[in-house]
Design an enzyme around this catalytic site. Structure first.
Site, short mmCIF file in Angstrom:
data_model
loop_
_atom_site.label_atom_id
_atom_site.label_comp_id
_atom_site.label_asym_id
_atom_site.label_seq_id
_atom_site.Cartn_x
_atom_site.Cartn_y
_atom_site.Cartn_z
N TYR A 29 0.83 -1.22 0.00
CA TYR A 29 0.00 0.00 0.00
C TYR A 29 0.86 1.26 0.00
O TYR A 29 1.54 1.56 0.98
CB TYR A 29 -0.90 0.03 1.24
CG TYR A 29 -1.93 -1.06 1.33
CD1 TYR A 29 -2.32 -1.82 0.23
CD2 TYR A 29 -2.56 -1.32 2.56
CE1 TYR A 29 -3.28 -2.81 0.34
CE2 TYR A 29 -3.52 -2.32 2.68
CZ TYR A 29 -3.87 -3.06 1.57
OH TYR A 29 -4.82 -4.04 1.69
N SER A 80 -13.30 -4.06 2.44
CA SER A 80 -14.28 -3.40 1.56
C SER A 80 -15.72 -3.69 1.99
O SER A 80 -16.58 -4.01 1.15
CB SER A 80 -14.07 -3.76 0.09
OG SER A 80 -12.82 -3.31 -0.38
N PRO A 81 -16.04 -3.57 3.29
CA PRO A 81 -17.40 -3.84 3.75
C PRO A 81 -18.40 -2.79 3.23
O PRO A 81 -19.61 -3.02 3.28
CB PRO A 81 -17.27 -3.75 5.28
CG PRO A 81 -16.13 -2.80 5.49
CD PRO A 81 -15.16 -3.10 4.38
N LEU A 82 -17.83 -1.68 2.74
CA LEU A 82 -18.70 -0.62 2.18
C LEU A 82 -18.68 -0.67 0.65
O LEU A 82 -19.03 0.31 -0.02
CB LEU A 82 -18.22 0.76 2.65
CG LEU A 82 -18.25 0.95 4.17
CD1 LEU A 82 -17.53 2.24 4.57
CD2 LEU A 82 -19.69 0.98 4.67
N GLY A 109 -16.90 2.08 -0.81
CA GLY A 109 -17.59 3.37 -0.69
C GLY A 109 -18.95 3.38 -1.36
O GLY A 109 -19.81 4.19 -1.03
P1 ATR Z 1 -11.69 -0.61 1.53
O1 ATR Z 1 -11.74 -1.73 2.52
O2 ATR Z 1 -11.20 -1.07 0.21
O3 ATR Z 1 -11.04 0.62 2.06
P2 ATR Z 1 -14.47 0.18 2.05
O4 ATR Z 1 -14.14 0.12 3.48
O5 ATR Z 1 -15.59 -0.66 1.56
O6 ATR Z 1 -13.21 -0.23 1.18
O7 ATR Z 1 -14.75 1.65 1.57
C1 ATR Z 1 -13.80 2.67 1.67
C2 ATR Z 1 -14.34 3.87 0.95
O8 ATR Z 1 -15.58 4.24 1.58
C3 ATR Z 1 -13.45 5.08 1.00
O9 ATR Z 1 -13.47 5.68 -0.28
C4 ATR Z 1 -14.11 5.98 2.02
O10 ATR Z 1 -13.97 7.34 1.66
P3 ATR Z 1 -13.51 8.49 2.71
O11 ATR Z 1 -12.06 8.32 2.86
O12 ATR Z 1 -13.92 9.74 2.00
O13 ATR Z 1 -14.30 8.26 3.96
C5 ATR Z 1 -15.57 5.60 1.92
N1 ATR Z 1 -16.28 5.74 3.19
C6 ATR Z 1 -15.94 5.21 4.38
N2 ATR Z 1 -16.86 5.47 5.32
C7 ATR Z 1 -17.81 6.23 4.72
C8 ATR Z 1 -19.01 6.83 5.16
N3 ATR Z 1 -19.42 6.69 6.41
N4 ATR Z 1 -19.73 7.54 4.26
C9 ATR Z 1 -19.32 7.69 2.98
N5 ATR Z 1 -18.18 7.14 2.50
C10 ATR Z 1 -17.43 6.41 3.35
#
Ligand code: ATR
Length: 328
Positions: free
Chosen positions: A57, A206-208, A211
């Protein structure tokens, strides 16, 4: 925040940790260092313990160096997970491949320890399985590091069920890290059963949905340099269809007076005691809100409607090259 036991160890971790990758690379430009350190310090004040990084990373492993700088004077308050395997050209940052050999493990761990400014890595994952190296060799190399006190626990990332079983015969596997979310449930067939069988936690990354599940991409577009622009789920018709699916999450969030991101995280942590998760964020506001997901309870009806979404998601989790190195 409620804690869960890491695999078959005695280590207890708050269920929501922090994925640190986006602070250094892949999701737009890196966060300015002082800002990033401030966020990391604030995270531990808010109860975050589990911080996830990797050798790959950031340019010249910038993400590990960032964590080293942030936590050198508070190492005892954090649980640091990092990963090895994928290699990059140090000068250009170009990706070279995956090297799961014991020699590469030895080289990688020394660099990670130095950058993280620590004597011990709490959880050391093989980031991707190297098809040219038997998993037994990669795991034996990590097991040696445990014996030497350089690593506390071992994990695999994006490994297939049989690989997890073979690995666990060499040394206990404490965690398997895979993408897992309302939109990405393919690991339920093969990988989660293997985790349960060998007693490993599932670290959901990547639970979101990178994003997407927060709903922000209804109005926001990706920066040109953002890696997600190359991801099939963020392209063309698939992108539009996937963003539209988030409406169903938003409806549930509105009815519960919480955010879509919180619903997405509540879904993941509600899958069972074996799950830990590491949502990524670069923003304090989002970090605080994500930690609040622990308070969100989903009803049977809400879960049923969320459970139905994964089959409707368009596009693979990665492009062709990325898909070729998962489930190894
Ligand atoms: P990863 O595990 O790959 O980091 P993720 O956790 O699913 O993926 O999602 C990360 C993304 O969600 C990031 O782009 C983050 O953006 P910010 O740095 O701007 O927060 C975004 N993200 C995380 N929490 C968020 C929230 N509560 N609302 C909107 N976007 C969010």
């Amino acid at each position: 925040m409620k804690k869960r036991t890491l695999g078959n160890t005695q280590i207890e971790l708050p269920v929501i940790g922090l994925g640190c990758m986006g602070l250094s690379e892949f999701y737009g430009p890196p966060t300015e260092k002082a800002e990033a350190v401030k966020l990391l310090h604030k995270a531990i004040e808010l109860g975050v313990v589990h911080l996830d990084t990797a050798e790959m990373y950031g340019f010249q492993s910038a993400n590990e160096s960032l964590l080293g700088e942030a936590f050198v004077d508070r190492r005892d308050r954090v649980f640091i997970a990092t990963k090895w395997g994928p290699t990059r050209d140090w000068e250009t940052g170009d990706r070279l491949g995956i090297d799961g050999s014991s020699d590469n493990c030895r080289r990688a761990v020394e660099g990670s320890l130095q950058r993280l400014k620590t004597d011990v890595i709490d959880l050391y994952y093989l980031h991707r399985v190297d098809p040219a190296t038997p998993i037994e060799e990669s795991v034996a190399a990590m097991a040696e590091l445990v014996a030497e006190g350089k690593v506390r626990a071992i994990g695999l990332s994006e490994a297939a069920g049989d690989t997890i079983r073979r690995a666990a015969k060499v040394h206990p596997i404490s965690a398997v890290q895979s993408e897992y979310s309302i939109f990405a449930r393919d690991i339920e067939a093969d990988i989660i059963p293997a985790c349960l069988e060998v007693g490993a936690s599932l670290t959901a990354y990547s639970p979101l949905g990178r994003g997407m599940l927060s709903g922000r991409f209804k109005t926001e577009s990706l920066d040109a340099g953002d890696w997600r622009a190359t991801n099939p789920r963020f392209q063309g018709e698939a992108y539009a269809a996937n963003v539209a699916l988030v409406d169903e999450i938003e409806t549930i969030a509105t009815s519960k007076s919480c955010t879509s991101a919180q619903v997405a995280l509540a879904w993941v942590i509600g899958r069972g005691e074996h799950v830990l998760t590491i949502p990524g964020t670069t923003k304090l506001e989002n970090l605080k809100s994500n930690l609040g997901a622990y308070e969100v309870n989903l009803s049977t009806e809400e879960l049923a409607s969320l459970d139905a979404l994964a089959d409707r998601v368009k596009g693979e989790r990665y492009d062709e090259m990325g898909m070729s190195i998962i489930n190894g």
